[in-house]
Design a protein around this motif. Structure first.
Motif, PDB file in Angstrom:
ATOM      1  N   ARG A 106      17.675 -14.761  -6.444  1.00 36.61           N
ATOM      2  CA  ARG A 106      18.374 -13.980  -7.476  1.00 36.61           C
ATOM      3  C   ARG A 106      19.244 -12.900  -6.842  1.00 36.61           C
ATOM      4  O   ARG A 106      20.351 -12.636  -7.296  1.00 36.61           O
ATOM      5  CB  ARG A 106      17.352 -13.309  -8.400  1.00 36.61           C
ATOM      6  N   GLY A 141       0.791  -1.220   0.000  1.00 39.14           N
ATOM      7  CA  GLY A 141       0.000   0.000   0.000  1.00 39.14           C
ATOM      8  C   GLY A 141       0.829   1.279   0.000  1.00 39.14           C
ATOM      9  O   GLY A 141       2.028   1.271  -0.262  1.00 39.14           O
ATOM     10  N   GLU A 167      11.902 -16.569  -4.560  1.00 38.64           N
ATOM     11  CA  GLU A 167      12.499 -16.575  -5.908  1.00 38.64           C
ATOM     12  C   GLU A 167      13.356 -15.330  -6.109  1.00 38.64           C
ATOM     13  O   GLU A 167      14.469 -15.379  -6.625  1.00 38.64           O
ATOM     14  CB  GLU A 167      11.397 -16.558  -6.972  1.00 38.64           C
ATOM     15  N   ASN A 168      12.789 -14.191  -5.683  1.00 40.37           N
ATOM     16  CA  ASN A 168      13.503 -12.917  -5.823  1.00 40.37           C
ATOM     17  C   ASN A 168      14.756 -12.909  -4.948  1.00 40.37           C
ATOM     18  O   ASN A 168      15.831 -12.475  -5.364  1.00 40.37           O
ATOM     19  CB  ASN A 168      12.557 -11.777  -5.423  1.00 40.37           C
ATOM     20  N   SER A 211      14.236  -3.711  -3.363  1.00 34.29           N
ATOM     21  CA  SER A 211      13.710  -4.858  -4.114  1.00 34.29           C
ATOM     22  C   SER A 211      12.648  -5.543  -3.255  1.00 34.29           C
ATOM     23  O   SER A 211      12.738  -6.736  -2.966  1.00 34.29           O
ATOM     24  CB  SER A 211      14.850  -5.815  -4.463  1.00 34.29           C
ATOM     25  N   PHE A 212      11.670  -4.773  -2.804  1.00 32.59           N
ATOM     26  CA  PHE A 212      10.607  -5.315  -1.949  1.00 32.59           C
ATOM     27  C   PHE A 212       9.546  -6.014  -2.799  1.00 32.59           C
ATOM     28  O   PHE A 212       9.345  -5.668  -3.961  1.00 32.59           O
ATOM     29  CB  PHE A 212       9.958  -4.187  -1.136  1.00 32.59           C
ATOM     30  N   ILE A 213       8.889  -6.998  -2.202  1.00 32.76           N
ATOM     31  CA  ILE A 213       7.743  -7.646  -2.839  1.00 32.76           C
ATOM     32  C   ILE A 213       6.490  -6.972  -2.276  1.00 32.76           C
ATOM     33  O   ILE A 213       6.271  -6.991  -1.057  1.00 32.76           O
ATOM     34  CB  ILE A 213       7.722  -9.167  -2.534  1.00 32.76           C
ATOM     35  N   PHE A 214       5.706  -6.387  -3.164  1.00 30.24           N
ATOM     36  CA  PHE A 214       4.484  -5.716  -2.705  1.00 30.24           C
ATOM     37  C   PHE A 214       3.335  -6.711  -2.640  1.00 30.24           C
ATOM     38  O   PHE A 214       3.147  -7.523  -3.541  1.00 30.24           O
ATOM     39  CB  PHE A 214       4.141  -4.541  -3.620  1.00 30.24           C
ATOM     40  N   THR A 215       2.596  -6.641  -1.529  1.00 30.64           N
ATOM     41  CA  THR A 215       1.463  -7.536  -1.318  1.00 30.64           C
ATOM     42  C   THR A 215       0.213  -6.687  -1.069  1.00 30.64           C
ATOM     43  O   THR A 215       0.310  -5.471  -0.929  1.00 30.64           O
ATOM     44  CB  THR A 215       1.701  -8.436  -0.091  1.00 30.64           C
ATOM     45  N   GLU A 216      -0.942  -7.356  -1.003  1.00 27.46           N
ATOM     46  CA  GLU A 216      -2.165  -6.628  -0.649  1.00 27.46           C
ATOM     47  C   GLU A 216      -2.049  -6.198   0.813  1.00 27.46           C
ATOM     48  O   GLU A 216      -1.395  -6.862   1.606  1.00 27.46           O
ATOM     49  CB  GLU A 216      -3.397  -7.548  -0.800  1.00 27.46           C
ATOM     50  N   PHE A 230       7.083 -16.055  -4.219  1.00 23.66           N
ATOM     51  CA  PHE A 230       7.593 -15.013  -5.115  1.00 23.66           C
ATOM     52  C   PHE A 230       8.774 -14.293  -4.458  1.00 23.66           C
ATOM     53  O   PHE A 230       9.798 -14.014  -5.090  1.00 23.66           O
ATOM     54  CB  PHE A 230       6.445 -14.034  -5.439  1.00 23.66           C
ATOM     55  N   ASP A 250       2.802 -15.155  -2.342  1.00 26.39           N
ATOM     56  CA  ASP A 250       3.697 -13.995  -2.191  1.00 26.39           C
ATOM     57  C   ASP A 250       5.017 -14.415  -1.528  1.00 26.39           C
ATOM     58  O   ASP A 250       6.085 -13.889  -1.849  1.00 26.39           O
ATOM     59  CB  ASP A 250       3.020 -12.891  -1.371  1.00 26.39           C
TER      60      ASP A 250
END
Lengths: 315, 155
Positions: free
Chosen positions: A128, A64, A124-125, A82-87, A121, A118
């Motif tokens: 890398r 958000g 995986e990130n 390099s954050f993973i955005f979630t709901e 995901f 999430d």
């Protein structure tokens, strides 16, 4: 390059008041302060590392508009994100510093739920990102829906690629995954005074638990109990030390541990000996607590504080 | 000299070769990004997928053949067509000709490239890895930088 992982980051709101009382409306005066900043242990460590001009990537979960505020703030100071955005919405943590009574009141939100897809995901990130860095810092609490096992997976993935892992979290999250043998362990003892089923508070108990951790985990190198800045206890395979700052004047404990870990990483990067690294880290923590800011504002001041750290070796 | 590395947006969000179109759209929405790099397991960029590429996929060919689509009462044809493709691998729809910047390129070069390529955003690549982005806003907002204004006066 260092990768900092903050699975449960936050927006930190710090209110510096002359006096704080409950059941009272406070209107801030011009001499008082309201500071909003990117927070969460790994995020704070990333910002501190950047103050040393060390290259850092920050990862974790964000959500958000507060998640975007968090990432914008990190990039503004120069950290790569390099954050993973979630709901959902990244949480807000509130700290109230009462200058007259020298008290710090902290209210930490629990954060948002992170789904299993999430988390996959994210991993995986993370895999890398490991190709870009030498050291990984796993720090802080876990969001709702995420188990300690994610820390185990990350430690094993990093170790498989010969990366150094430092973990700084509470024994609640450390105990279940300690067998994955992170090289450096910095337990966050603020809320839990037990570790591996043992009471764990005070020098004797820190030494006992630290030795037990090293006996059980062949790959772990060092465990540091930094909770009490007056007596930082470090246990390695070759020696045990207690580090004490001289003439300590605490102004703000907020951010102390994160400055300590950043100081430790920076000193380690400069190939100092283990003892010199520990002294530098303690001096970084000391420099932080004697300033009002939660992050290191003047890293050069650490050098001046080095000779204030006294070391006792425990045989 | 103003260099890309000093102005780039240091975000390295990416998706991998197995990511689906649905995942890419979700990343674009949640990360507020108009383009996403697709990378291999080591993080090396294979290419980029942009919102424009996804829109191209979304519009069925029979609609593309009609000159004026203003008579379309709603978006059903577009969204239904795209919904049927959400599980397809995004790598199929890569923009293979995507141009990029190096951190040591000048901002003047970046401005020219954005303009020539008719893009709003360009990736910055170093050693085959994404290190950031430059947008048109980054370039035009340099005019608001007071320090640069002073430097220009000295020039």
């Amino acid at each position: 390059m260092v990768l900092t992982v903050t699975l449960n980051p936050a927006i930190d709101k710090l209110l510096i008041l002359k006096r704080f009382s409950i059941h009272k409306l406070h209107r801030l005066e011009s001499s008082e302060k309201s500071i909003i900043s990117a927070g969460g242990k790994g995020v704070n460590i990333a910002i501190n590392l950047h103050r040393f001009n060390d290259e850092v990537i920050a990862t974790g979960f964000a959500s958000g508009h507060s998640g975007h505020l968090l990432c914008d703030e990190l990039r503004r100071v120069g950290v790569t994100t390099s954050f993973i955005f979630t709901e959902g919405l990244t949480r807000t943590n509130i700290s109230i510093l009462d200058q007259e009574n020298e008290t710090l009141t902290e209210i930490n939100d629990y954060g948002h739920h992170v789904s299993l897809p999430d988390q996959e995901f994210f991993l995986e990130n993370y895999e890398r990102l490991l190709y870009r860095v030498k050291t990984v810092v796993l720090a802080g609490s876990l969001p709702i829906g995420v188990s300690e096992d994610i820390y185990r997976k990350m430690i094993l993935m990093a170790r498989e690629r010969k990366k150094k892992v430092i973990i700084h979290t509470s024994p609640q999250h450390l105990d279940p995954i300690i067998d994955s043998s992170p090289q450096i362990i910095v337990p966050d003892m603020r809320s839990y005074h037990q570790m591996l089923g043992n009471p764990c508070d005070g020098i004797e108990q820190f030494l006992h638990v630290g030795k037990e951790v090293l006996v059980k985990n062949k790959e772990s190198e060092l465990i540091i109990f930094i909770h009490r800045i007056e007596n930082v206890v470090a246990i390695s395979r070759s020696a045990c030390y207690i580090l004490r700052p001289e003439n300590l004047t605490i102004r703000n404990m907020l951010g102390y541990a994160d400055s300590y870990v950043a100081g430790f990483l920076h000193a380690g990067k400069n190939s100092l000996s283990m003892l010199d690294t520990l002294i530098y880290a303690s001096a970084a923590g000391l420099t932080n607590v004697e300033s009002l800011h939660k992050e290191l504002v003047d890293p050069e001041h650490i050098e001046k504080n080095l000779n204030r750290i006294k070391v006792e070796e425990i045989k | 000299m103003r260099l890309v590395r000093d102005y780039m947006h240091k975000d390295i969000t990416s998706v991998n070769e197995d990511s689906t179109l649905g995942q890419v759209i979700r990343v674009m929405k949640l990360h507020r990004l108009g383009a996403v790099p697709i990378v291999d397991k080591q993080g090396h960029c294979i290419g980029y997928i942009t919102a424009r590429d996804v829109l191209k996929i979304a519009i069925p060919d029979y609609i593309k053949s009609i000159y004026n689509t203003s008579f379309m009462a709603n978006m059903d044809q577009v969204t239904n067509h795209l919904k049927g493709m959400l599980n397809e691998k995004a790598v199929r729809f890569l923009d293979g000709e995507y141009v990029f910047l190096n951190p040591t390129d000048t901002m003047s070069y970046a401005a020219d490239l954005l303009n020539r390529q008719k893009r709003t955003i360009l990736p910055v690549i170093e050693d085959q890895q994404q290190v950031g982005w430059i947008t048109k806003i980054d370039i035009i907002s340099m005019a608001l930088d007071p320090e640069e204004e002073n430097n220009d006066k000295h020039d």
